[in-house]
Design an enzyme around this catalytic site. Structure first.
Site, mmCIF file in Angstrom:
data_model
loop_
_atom_site.group_PDB
_atom_site.id
_atom_site.type_symbol
_atom_site.label_atom_id
_atom_site.label_comp_id
_atom_site.label_asym_id
_atom_site.label_seq_id
_atom_site.Cartn_x
_atom_site.Cartn_y
_atom_site.Cartn_z
ATOM 1 N N HIS A 19 0.732 -1.125 0.451
ATOM 2 C CA HIS A 19 0.033 -0.168 -0.308
ATOM 3 C C HIS A 19 0.620 1.402 -0.438
ATOM 4 O O HIS A 19 0.534 2.359 -0.902
ATOM 5 C CB HIS A 19 -0.454 -0.146 1.218
ATOM 6 C CG HIS A 19 -1.722 -0.975 1.403
ATOM 7 N ND1 HIS A 19 -2.115 -1.939 2.244
ATOM 8 C CD2 HIS A 19 -2.818 -1.249 0.481
ATOM 9 C CE1 HIS A 19 -3.269 -2.189 2.509
ATOM 10 N NE2 HIS A 19 -3.488 -2.680 1.471
ATOM 11 N N LYS A 43 -15.775 -6.909 5.898
ATOM 12 C CA LYS A 43 -14.712 -7.437 5.754
ATOM 13 C C LYS A 43 -13.953 -7.984 7.647
ATOM 14 O O LYS A 43 -12.850 -9.137 7.709
ATOM 15 C CB LYS A 43 -13.937 -6.542 5.957
ATOM 16 C CG LYS A 43 -13.900 -7.087 4.206
ATOM 17 C CD LYS A 43 -12.185 -6.440 3.415
ATOM 18 C CE LYS A 43 -11.620 -6.231 2.442
ATOM 19 N NZ LYS A 43 -10.062 -6.353 1.561
ATOM 20 N N ARG A 93 -2.248 -5.597 -8.251
ATOM 21 C CA ARG A 93 -0.886 -6.307 -7.815
ATOM 22 C C ARG A 93 -1.108 -7.214 -9.691
ATOM 23 O O ARG A 93 -0.246 -7.806 -9.792
ATOM 24 C CB ARG A 93 -1.332 -6.405 -6.977
ATOM 25 C CG ARG A 93 -0.795 -6.413 -5.844
ATOM 26 C CD ARG A 93 -1.383 -6.846 -4.550
ATOM 27 N NE ARG A 93 -2.916 -6.819 -4.786
ATOM 28 C CZ ARG A 93 -3.526 -7.465 -3.881
ATOM 29 N NH1 ARG A 93 -3.567 -7.670 -2.911
ATOM 30 N NH2 ARG A 93 -4.884 -7.503 -4.383
ATOM 31 N N SER A 131 -3.261 -7.966 3.200
ATOM 32 C CA SER A 131 -3.197 -8.067 4.082
ATOM 33 C C SER A 131 -3.277 -8.964 4.544
ATOM 34 O O SER A 131 -3.264 -9.851 5.617
ATOM 35 C CB SER A 131 -3.977 -6.662 4.261
ATOM 36 O OG SER A 131 -3.843 -5.589 4.094
HETATM 37 N N1 COA Z 1 -0.355 -4.227 -1.923
HETATM 38 C C1 COA Z 1 -0.581 -4.901 -0.765
HETATM 39 N N2 COA Z 1 -2.342 -5.554 -0.867
HETATM 40 C C2 COA Z 1 -2.738 -4.425 -1.557
HETATM 41 C C3 COA Z 1 -2.241 -3.619 -2.376
HETATM 42 C C4 COA Z 1 -1.137 -3.413 -2.438
HETATM 43 N N3 COA Z 1 -0.365 -2.561 -3.486
HETATM 44 N N4 COA Z 1 -3.189 -3.099 -3.147
HETATM 45 C C5 COA Z 1 -4.543 -4.092 -2.725
HETATM 46 N N5 COA Z 1 -4.621 -4.789 -1.569
HETATM 47 C C6 COA Z 1 -5.157 -6.242 -1.363
HETATM 48 C C7 COA Z 1 -5.266 -5.116 0.268
HETATM 49 O O1 COA Z 1 -4.072 -5.489 1.674
HETATM 50 C C8 COA Z 1 -6.532 -6.562 0.281
HETATM 51 O O2 COA Z 1 -6.754 -7.502 1.251
HETATM 52 P P1 COA Z 1 -7.486 -7.950 1.978
HETATM 53 O O3 COA Z 1 -8.517 -8.290 1.233
HETATM 54 O O4 COA Z 1 -6.436 -9.712 2.748
HETATM 55 O O5 COA Z 1 -7.644 -7.970 3.764
HETATM 56 C C9 COA Z 1 -7.108 -6.213 -0.663
HETATM 57 O O6 COA Z 1 -6.211 -6.806 -1.861
HETATM 58 C C10 COA Z 1 -7.950 -6.133 -1.520
HETATM 59 O O7 COA Z 1 -8.718 -4.575 -0.252
HETATM 60 P P2 COA Z 1 -8.518 -2.638 -0.564
HETATM 61 O O8 COA Z 1 -7.949 -2.283 -1.128
HETATM 62 O O9 COA Z 1 -8.107 -2.770 1.079
HETATM 63 O O10 COA Z 1 -9.587 -2.144 -0.843
HETATM 64 P P3 COA Z 1 -11.147 -3.291 -0.250
HETATM 65 O O11 COA Z 1 -11.348 -4.160 -1.212
HETATM 66 O O12 COA Z 1 -11.314 -3.801 0.833
HETATM 67 O O13 COA Z 1 -11.833 -1.903 -0.567
HETATM 68 C C11 COA Z 1 -12.999 -0.280 -1.083
HETATM 69 C C12 COA Z 1 -12.510 -1.194 -1.865
HETATM 70 C C13 COA Z 1 -12.993 0.409 0.820
HETATM 71 C C14 COA Z 1 -12.256 0.557 -2.017
HETATM 72 C C15 COA Z 1 -14.430 -0.179 -1.176
HETATM 73 O O14 COA Z 1 -15.094 -1.518 -0.702
HETATM 74 C C16 COA Z 1 -14.976 1.098 -1.256
HETATM 75 O O15 COA Z 1 -15.277 2.539 -1.967
HETATM 76 N N6 COA Z 1 -16.548 1.298 -0.145
HETATM 77 C C17 COA Z 1 -17.179 2.118 -0.328
HETATM 78 C C18 COA Z 1 -18.390 2.626 0.181
HETATM 79 C C19 COA Z 1 -18.301 2.356 -1.774
HETATM 80 O O16 COA Z 1 -18.439 3.674 -2.558
HETATM 81 N N7 COA Z 1 -18.822 0.447 -2.439
HETATM 82 C C20 COA Z 1 -19.956 1.106 -3.720
HETATM 83 C C21 COA Z 1 -17.975 1.290 -4.430
HETATM 84 S S1 COA Z 1 -18.873 0.762 -6.003
#
Ligand code: COA
Length: 164
Positions: A19, A43, A93, A131
């Protein structure tokens, strides 16, 4: 809308070096990057919102930093609009990220035409980490050195009662 502000959303449970790599890349392109921590009950995060904020804050101790940290509870695009940010940054990624990211970006575009999503490629060293995978390794006493900042490593050990 301000083209110089980007919102980088995620759950950050916890923040990883992957991140941080994306934030650094975004800082080369934008004047300000807002790390938006999603309150996503689905989550079931291991770390509380306060703990996640604290861990990220420690990565950017300088109060003049171009990085801001903010929790978000509603729609991401509403938050971006409120902050006048034109851009959402997401990290890619591997190909496996693409389907979900594609869906998310198109839905966000449908919800708010004026906000663009851009994808930054994570550094090669980070393409396999998430994560969850780091938490899993930490929970079982695995070595997670250099995958997360040191203070996050300490928090993970504390959380999972690992004394080494
Ligand atoms: N390096 C390491 N890990 C990474 C990464 C990077 N560069 N990029 C993504 N990841 C991992 C994260 O650690 C996470 O891992 P996990 O699932 O094991 O926890 C996973 O990839 C993806 O998660 P993250 O980037 O945290 O995004 P998310 O999918 O949890 O969250 C939001 C998505 C927050 C963007 C989305 O839920 C959101 O926009 N929520 C707000 C409500 C909303 O608007 N919803 C409608 C959207 S259409």
């Amino acid at each position: 809308m301000d083209h110089k502000i980007a919102v980088y959303p995620g759950t950050f449970d916890p923040i990883t070096n992957g991140h941080l790599d994306i934030v650094n890349r975004a800082l080369d392109l934008f004047e300000k990057v807002i790390i938006a921590i999603a309150i996503n009950p689905a989550k079931e995060p291991v770390f509380s919102l306060e703990e996640r904020i604290e861990m990220i804050r420690k990565c950017y101790p300088d109060s003049n930093s171009r990085v801001e940290i903010d929790p978000i509870s509603g729609l991401l695009v509403d938050y971006a609009r409120k902050r006048q940010a034109k851009t959402i940054v997401r990290g890619l990624r591997a190909v496996s990220d693409f389907d979900y990211e594609f869906q998310l970006a198109l839905m966000n575009r449908r919800l708010e035409r004026d906000v663009e999503t851009i994808f930054l490629m994570a550094g090669f060293r980070w393409i396999y980490i998430s994560s969850s995978i780091i938490k899993d390794a930490a929970r079982h006493g695995g070595n997670i050195e250099n995958l997360v900042p040191e203070h996050v490593e300490e928090k993970l050990k504390e959380k999972f009662n690992i004394n080494r």
